[in-house]
Scaffold this motif. Structure first.
Motif, mmCIF file in Angstrom:
data_model
loop_
_atom_site.group_PDB
_atom_site.id
_atom_site.type_symbol
_atom_site.label_atom_id
_atom_site.label_comp_id
_atom_site.label_asym_id
_atom_site.label_seq_id
_atom_site.Cartn_x
_atom_site.Cartn_y
_atom_site.Cartn_z
ATOM 1 N N THR A 56 44.762 37.242 42.580
ATOM 2 C CA THR A 56 44.619 38.111 41.416
ATOM 3 C C THR A 56 43.135 38.328 41.116
ATOM 4 O OG1 THR A 56 44.556 36.307 39.815
ATOM 5 C CG2 THR A 56 46.744 37.115 40.503
ATOM 6 N N GLY A 57 42.879 39.127 40.090
ATOM 7 C CA GLY A 57 41.494 39.393 39.694
ATOM 8 C C GLY A 57 40.754 38.155 39.252
ATOM 9 N N LEU A 58 41.505 37.119 38.847
ATOM 10 C CA LEU A 58 40.879 35.860 38.443
ATOM 11 C C LEU A 58 40.025 35.271 39.560
ATOM 12 C CD1 LEU A 58 40.779 33.569 36.272
ATOM 13 C CD2 LEU A 58 42.755 32.577 37.427
ATOM 14 N N ALA A 59 40.420 35.521 40.816
ATOM 15 C CA ALA A 59 39.715 34.941 41.956
ATOM 16 C C ALA A 59 38.305 35.487 42.116
ATOM 17 C CB ALA A 59 40.509 35.170 43.238
ATOM 18 N N GLY A 60 37.969 36.539 41.393
ATOM 19 C CA GLY A 60 36.587 37.021 41.436
ATOM 20 C C GLY A 60 35.593 35.985 40.968
ATOM 21 N N ALA A 61 36.063 35.019 40.170
ATOM 22 C CA ALA A 61 35.186 33.942 39.708
ATOM 23 C C ALA A 61 34.731 33.047 40.843
ATOM 24 C CB ALA A 61 35.910 33.108 38.640
ATOM 25 N N GLU B 12 40.021 29.570 58.457
ATOM 26 C CA GLU B 12 39.762 30.924 58.951
ATOM 27 C C GLU B 12 40.873 31.855 58.482
ATOM 28 O OE1 GLU B 12 39.234 30.703 63.149
ATOM 29 O OE2 GLU B 12 37.531 29.317 63.010
ATOM 30 N N VAL B 13 40.714 32.327 57.264
ATOM 31 C CA VAL B 13 41.654 33.301 56.715
ATOM 32 C C VAL B 13 40.852 34.412 56.059
ATOM 33 C CG1 VAL B 13 43.456 31.598 56.328
ATOM 34 C CG2 VAL B 13 41.808 32.071 54.519
ATOM 35 N N ARG B 14 41.481 35.528 55.927
ATOM 36 C CA ARG B 14 40.868 36.635 55.195
ATOM 37 C C ARG B 14 41.304 36.533 53.739
ATOM 38 N NH1 ARG B 14 39.857 41.755 56.740
ATOM 39 N NH2 ARG B 14 41.659 42.439 55.508
ATOM 40 N N ALA B 15 40.305 36.422 52.850
ATOM 41 C CA ALA B 15 40.627 36.288 51.431
ATOM 42 C C ALA B 15 41.481 37.451 50.950
ATOM 43 C CB ALA B 15 39.336 36.190 50.608
ATOM 44 N N LEU C 32 40.283 28.364 41.344
ATOM 45 C CA LEU C 32 40.409 27.425 42.460
ATOM 46 C C LEU C 32 41.857 26.974 42.642
ATOM 47 C CD1 LEU C 32 37.221 25.247 41.934
ATOM 48 C CD2 LEU C 32 37.738 26.580 43.973
ATOM 49 N N ASP C 33 42.538 26.745 41.530
ATOM 50 C CA ASP C 33 43.942 26.362 41.610
ATOM 51 C C ASP C 33 44.767 27.485 42.250
ATOM 52 O OD1 ASP C 33 46.711 26.164 39.484
ATOM 53 O OD2 ASP C 33 46.231 24.667 40.981
ATOM 54 N N GLU C 34 44.463 28.722 41.891
ATOM 55 C CA GLU C 34 45.178 29.845 42.495
ATOM 56 C C GLU C 34 44.925 29.903 44.004
ATOM 57 O OE1 GLU C 34 44.501 33.614 40.630
ATOM 58 O OE2 GLU C 34 45.132 34.737 42.384
ATOM 59 N N LEU C 35 43.681 29.633 44.421
ATOM 60 C CA LEU C 35 43.357 29.631 45.842
ATOM 61 C C LEU C 35 44.125 28.531 46.578
ATOM 62 C CD1 LEU C 35 41.666 30.693 48.194
ATOM 63 C CD2 LEU C 35 39.824 29.153 47.483
ATOM 64 N N LEU C 36 44.185 27.339 45.981
ATOM 65 C CA LEU C 36 44.931 26.245 46.611
ATOM 66 C C LEU C 36 46.402 26.621 46.797
ATOM 67 C CD1 LEU C 36 43.446 23.227 44.617
ATOM 68 C CD2 LEU C 36 43.196 23.607 47.071
ATOM 69 N N ARG C 37 46.968 27.252 45.812
ATOM 70 C CA ARG C 37 48.378 27.629 45.910
ATOM 71 C C ARG C 37 48.582 28.750 46.915
ATOM 72 N NH1 ARG C 37 51.345 25.776 40.942
ATOM 73 N NH2 ARG C 37 49.857 24.509 39.782
ATOM 74 N N ALA C 38 47.624 29.702 46.946
ATOM 75 C CA ALA C 38 47.737 30.797 47.904
ATOM 76 C C ALA C 38 47.658 30.293 49.335
ATOM 77 C CB ALA C 38 46.645 31.833 47.640
ATOM 78 N N LEU C 39 46.885 29.228 49.548
ATOM 79 C CA LEU C 39 46.761 28.643 50.891
ATOM 80 C C LEU C 39 47.868 27.629 51.187
ATOM 81 C CD1 LEU C 39 42.900 28.097 50.983
ATOM 82 C CD2 LEU C 39 44.193 29.678 52.406
ATOM 83 N N GLU D 104 30.758 33.649 51.644
ATOM 84 C CA GLU D 104 31.219 34.138 52.939
ATOM 85 C C GLU D 104 32.539 34.906 52.818
ATOM 86 O OE1 GLU D 104 32.666 29.832 52.548
ATOM 87 O OE2 GLU D 104 30.977 31.078 51.934
ATOM 88 N N TRP D 105 33.249 34.742 51.699
ATOM 89 C CA TRP D 105 34.506 35.457 51.474
ATOM 90 C C TRP D 105 34.332 36.637 50.518
ATOM 91 C CZ3 TRP D 105 38.516 30.947 50.449
ATOM 92 C CH2 TRP D 105 38.654 30.197 51.623
ATOM 93 N N ALA D 106 33.109 36.932 50.167
ATOM 94 C CA ALA D 106 32.869 37.914 49.112
ATOM 95 C C ALA D 106 33.542 39.254 49.389
ATOM 96 C CB ALA D 106 31.365 38.116 48.903
ATOM 97 N N ALA D 107 33.556 39.655 50.665
ATOM 98 C CA ALA D 107 34.120 40.972 50.987
ATOM 99 C C ALA D 107 35.605 41.051 50.650
ATOM 100 C CB ALA D 107 33.899 41.281 52.470
ATOM 101 N N GLY D 108 36.304 39.938 50.686
ATOM 102 C CA GLY D 108 37.739 39.977 50.439
ATOM 103 C C GLY D 108 38.151 39.515 49.055
ATOM 104 N N LEU D 109 37.181 39.106 48.236
ATOM 105 C CA LEU D 109 37.510 38.629 46.891
ATOM 106 C C LEU D 109 37.438 39.769 45.882
ATOM 107 C CD1 LEU D 109 35.564 35.245 46.811
ATOM 108 C CD2 LEU D 109 38.051 35.545 46.889
ATOM 109 N N PRO D 110 38.202 39.692 44.794
ATOM 110 C CA PRO D 110 38.115 40.711 43.745
ATOM 111 C C PRO D 110 36.723 40.720 43.128
ATOM 112 C CG PRO D 110 40.069 39.340 43.491
ATOM 113 C CD PRO D 110 39.216 38.682 44.522
#
Length: 998
Positions: free
Chosen positions: A115-120, A106-109, A153-160, A127-133
């Motif tokens: 980064t903009g890469l996370a738009g992929a 339960e986090v806000r993306a 996905l790797d960026e998301l893992l590191r961000a979390l 469900e996270w579309a509103a907070g993704l690039p």
């Protein structure tokens, strides 16, 4: 009398979940490995051995994150722990297990600083579309899109701050999920999450990417492999005791259970529950034991245990259990109720009963599943076929409401339900999704299942067959069991009389290309020829099929037949409106013409752009330039090869086309071998041979490099084994051009051993194919070796005939590599005829021809022969000096075996063996560098130094310096003499200066 322990109401005693038994050492191993990152922990064991329980026990020791449980997962000292399980589906969901690992976080993306890469990630996490690039620009190449998704996905893992990613039952993972694990493993040294992976070894196929994760790790990463054994008898007793209130069990009872279950924890647990339900155990003299040793029959398998236990439950619980088994993966209560056709209260009661009996469990997020996959399989198999169809139809209709739509699951349900129309719709959608994410194998499996099983209309049959074949062409390992199954299916489909000629052509076109990959060259040409005749409605695909028919490397057709197909393709290409399609077809035609030894190719190549406006164009150009580079190597135009391979490298890197980049690296290694840049080549050949064992052609390219070096360094037995392996595989695949070099190398090794007839035998088939094809530019290695074999067996006339054929085949072709080989062959004939003075001059010409390329190894070998001819011509001192120079050249090059042979010969002649210089930077010595070759070629066309400087973008002073160096190395004093040497070397062909140069 033994004392039973029934409850007050007469029911058997309650049985609790077993305690954690017999795995303390393995638990410690996981803890220690994770505490020393970067690490990969592999947990291996058969079904029911306790892998999940071990990981659950480890996870229970992990502290919750600082911000509390709602964030999802625990943490280690190195960050958050995410866990997911791969479901046992018929067609696994692409990246589904990875996506499931993030469920419940339960986090806000928008708060993660992505980064903009996370738009992929938008398609995976709606469900996270509103907070993704915003979604990035689509990529036409699926592999590039997949790589971008991995990075996101790797960026998301590191961000979390994920410190450990746990993936259970990885043997069921889809190919893309496994590729993502390999991607993460490669990044572990840079701080990525530790990996904990469980799997069943006996369910891993021979081509699974999981094997690569198990066998090859980046430097600095620690691998801990934990193999779970069955429980020992005393551990079995402890497990049973923990389920029965902690009281001990008799030795007889423990031995009986251990014998019948082989110490498999899940079988022990299920057997105890069944025995309690049947009241077949009793508490006697302070321990649990069986009632009657001779009469008690414990079911030998978990299937029997599970079915009998479930038969004792209420109808509602049984309906729920059948529904959950049908659904096949964790599902919410509403979906289970609809599948079971139960009202919500009845469904909840059934779930509660099944959970109370420890058959089902929930994940804390409202999703229910079996505690053991074996139990789910047992229940599903027990459902009558008619009932199973109904259940799958209900399951499909329930799952249709899920978002995003799980197409692969729906295809499975409607397939089992016999709902063909909906099966086709969702299977095609699942295949499209798999292709978009790079999982072409999953797409092929989905579509092949449709083709082989469903009753399809001709239109559906043709469309699905074509798409399946196209997906198969992009698979990582195109030739395996999936390939053979699909090819058989497509051939069956083509036998359907309901298909029109047009529909058959659309299937035959990609099928022919598939057969090329599988080494069925003759069959491939037959399919493509029929396809070309039926593609009038699609000129682009017609031209593409004709271009494939123009590739000469395989099949029985002679060169003129291939050339006619390329000419037909050119006529169609000129009428195509799309510039991108024209470029693709023209570039591929140019590469095919190069393979045929046609000068026309260089005119097309001169107009090829070096960059594209779109990702698709850049990828296409990368492939074209890579093919041109390969063709230039065959011609011996090494400077051209270097330029085109550099373009291919730059474009492949820009588009992150890893597979293409690997192919280019192979050709660059070949170029370095040919031009004498051997430093580090042994290590590169080992990496190339080991990096892609699931792709035979690229794997064998590394073996060939290794074999070349083994031969040059005197390891003849190793070289012979490796060259034989390459030759056998090339013949199996029908790749005629790839048989030339290994056959020639084996012939030379036999000649060294004095086996001239063996040298003839090993070159028989390749030479026959070369003559049949008539593509004599392929003969650079083979023809000189065959000529030597004829001379070694005393057949001068056969050698002369072959040299004459070779010369006629090269007439009008500016192919300096084959022409240098022709010069060597003529020198061999002169030496065999006893004309020693003429032979010495001929070997000198051959050496100059090799030097111009440059090909220093062959240059040194030609000079060695020249030295022997000089000695035979009574110019012994000159011959000894030249021989000593070749010792130094071969030693510096790295050809230690050849250098030792020359050293022995010098000693035989009473001459001193030079002590070559071993230090400093290695230069080109008396060989022309690639830059000097560029200048020489332009000088021979009449260009001035200033014109050359403008063409090559160099200063006039640099051009003058390189020209003088070339003249010094070739021992000439004027530009005119330089041109004469170039003509003798075969650089300009037989047409005179300037002919055919691009």
């Amino acid at each position: 009398m033994p004392r039973r322990l029934p409850a007050a109401d007469g029911k058997p005693p309650a049985v609790t979940a077993p305690q954690f038994v017999g795995r303390a050492r393995q638990l410690t191993a996981i803890r220690e490995a994770v505490s020393r990152p970067p690490a990969i922990v592999l947990v291996e064991g058969e079904a029911g051995i306790g892998k999940s329980r071990l990981l659950q026990q480890w996870s229970a020791t992990v502290a919750p994150p600082a911000d509390g449980p709602p964030s999802g997962g625990g943490t280690t000292s190195g960050g958050r722990v995410l866990t997911s399980v791969c479901p046992p589906l018929r067609e696994s969901h692409t990246l589904g297990p990875v996506v499931d690992a993030f469920r419940g976080i339960e986090v806000r993306a928008a708060d993660l600083g992505l980064t903009g890469l996370a738009g992929a990630l938008r398609p995976l996490f709606p469900e996270w579309a509103a907070g993704l690039p915003p979604a990035p620009e689509p990529l036409d190449d699926a592999r590039a899109a997949r790589h971008r998704l991995f990075r996101a996905l790797d960026e998301l893992l590191r961000a979390l701050d994920v410190g450990v990613l746990v993936l259970e039952d990885a043997h069921w993972a889809d190919e893309v999920t496994l590729e993502f694990l390999l991607f993460l493993a490669a990044r572990l040294p840079d701080g990525g999450p530790n990996l904990v992976v469980s799997y069943r070894l006996d369910e891993i196929g021979p081509g699974s990417l999981l094997l690569r994760l198990m066998s090859r790790l980046p430097a600095g990463v620690t691998q801990t492999r934990i193999v779970l054994p069955p429980l020992a008898q005393e551990e079995t007793a402890s497990l049973v005791s923990s389920m029965l209130g902690g009281s001990p069990v008799s030795d007889e009872f423990a031995a009986f259970l251990h014998d019948r279950t082989d110490g498999l924890p899940v079988a022990v647990e299920e057997s105890v529950r069944l025995m309690c339900d049947r009241r077949d155990i009793a508490f006697r003299e302070g321990e649990w034991t069986r009632v009657r040793l001779s009469e008690l029959l414990v079911p030998p398998t978990v299937r029997d245990c599970t079915r009998e236990r479930i038969a004792r439950m209420s109808p509602e619980a049984q309906s729920v259990l059948r529904a959950v088994a049908t659904l096949g993966e964790p599902s919410p209560e509403a979906t289970i109720a609809r599948t079971a056709d139960l009202a919500p209260p009845a469904s909840r009661a059934g779930l509660a009963e099944a959970a109370g009996a420890a058959v089902l469990t929930d994940d804390g997020e409202g999703l229910w599943q079996y505690r053991h996959g074996l139990a789910a399989a047992a229940v599903h198999e027990s459902i009558a076929p008619s009932d199973r169809r109904i259940l799958h139809r209900r399951a499909g209709e329930a799952v249709e409401n899920h978002r995003p739509t799980p197409a692969a699951r729906l295809a499975r349900h409607f397939r089992e339900a016999g709902e063909t129309a909906r099966w086709v719709r969702y299977a095609e959608r699942a295949a499209e999704q798999a292709v978009a994410s790079g999982d072409h194998t999953a797409a092929v499996v989905q579509l092949d299942d449709l083709l082989a099983t469903a009753d399809l209309s001709p239109a559906d049959l043709a469309r699905i067959a074509r798409n399946a074949a196209l997906a198969a062409l992009s698979r990582r390992d195109p030739v395996d069991a999936v390939y053979h199954r699909l090819v058989a299916t497509l051939r069956t489909v083509l036998g359907d009389p309901a298909l029109s000629g047009r529909q058959q052509a659309e299937i035959r076109n990609p099928l022919g290309r598939l057969l090329i990959l599988g080494g069925e060259a003759t069959a491939a040409l037959g399919e493509l020829e029929q396809a070309a005749a039926g593609l009038d409605h699609d000129p682009i695909e017609a031209a593409r099929a004709m271009t494939y028919l123009g590739w000469a490397y395989a099949g029985p057709w002679p060169a003129p037949v291939h050339l006619r197909w390329l000419q037909r393709a050119a006529l169609i290409t000129d009428q195509i409106a799309s510039p991108a399609d024209r470029l693709n077809l023209a570039g591929n035609r140019a590469a095919a013409l190069l393979m045929l030894g046609e000068e026309e190719a260089w005119d097309i190549i001169a107009d090829l752009p070096h960059d594209g406006a779109t990702s698709a164009e850049r990828l296409d150009l990368a492939r074209i330039h890579a093919n041109v580079g390969t063709g230039a190597l065959i011609w011996g135009r090494y400077a051209d090869a270097e330029r085109h391979l550099a373009v291919a490298t730059r474009l492949a890197d820009a588009e992150q086309a890893g597979r293409l980049r690997y192919n280019v690296e192979i050709e660059r290694a070949n170029l370095d071998w040919l031009t004498g840049r051997w430093d580090g080549l042994a290590e590169r050949s080992a990496v190339l041979a080991d990096a892609d064992r699931d792709r035979p052609t690229t794997h064998l390219a590394g073996i060939r490099l290794s074999a070349r070096l083994a031969a040059a360094t005197g390891r003849r037995r190793t070289a012979a084994e490796q060259f034989q392996r390459v030759l056998d595989e090339a013949e199996r695949l029908g790749a005629i051009d790839d048989t030339m070099e290994p056959a020639a190398a084996l012939a030379r090794l036999r000649l060294v051993a004095g086996d001239g007839r063996g040298a003839l035998r090993v070159t028989d088939r390749p030479l026959e194919a070369l003559r049949r094809k008539g593509v004599w530019v392929w003969g650079t290695d083979l023809v000189p070796a065959r000529v030597e074999a004829h001379l070694a067996t005393g057949d001068l006339r056969a050698a002369q005939r072959l040299v004459g054929q070779f010369a006629r085949g090269l007439r009008g072709r500016t192919a300096p590599g084959p022409r240098a080989a022709l010069a060597t062959c003529r020198a061999h004939l002169a030496a065999a005829a006893g004309e020693h003075t003429r032979a010495a001059a001929a070997y000198a010409r051959a050496a100059r021809a090799w030097a111009v390329l440059p090909r220093p190894y062959e240059t040194a070998l030609a000079h060695e022969r020249q030295a022997e001819a000089l000695r035979a011509a009574e110019r012994a001192d000159q011959g000894r000096r030249l021989l000593a120079e070749q010792y130094e050249s071969l030693f510096r090059l790295g050809a230690k075996g050849d250098a030792e042979r020359v050293a022995r010969r010098l000693r035989e002649l009473g001459a001193d063996v030079p002590r070559p210089w071993r230090g400093g930077r290695r230069g080109y010595g008396d060989q022309l560098s690639p830059r000097e070759i560029e200048v020489v070629r332009l000088v021979t066309t009449g260009k001035t130094n200033r014109e050359i400087s403008r063409i090559l973008a160099k200063s006039p002073a640099t051009v003058d310096q390189q020209l003088r160096a070339a003249m010094r190395k070739l021992k000439v004093a004027s530009r005119t003499a330089l041109a004469v040497v170039a003509v003798e070397a075969g650089l300009l062909g037989e047409e005179g200066p300037g002919a055919g140069l691009s």
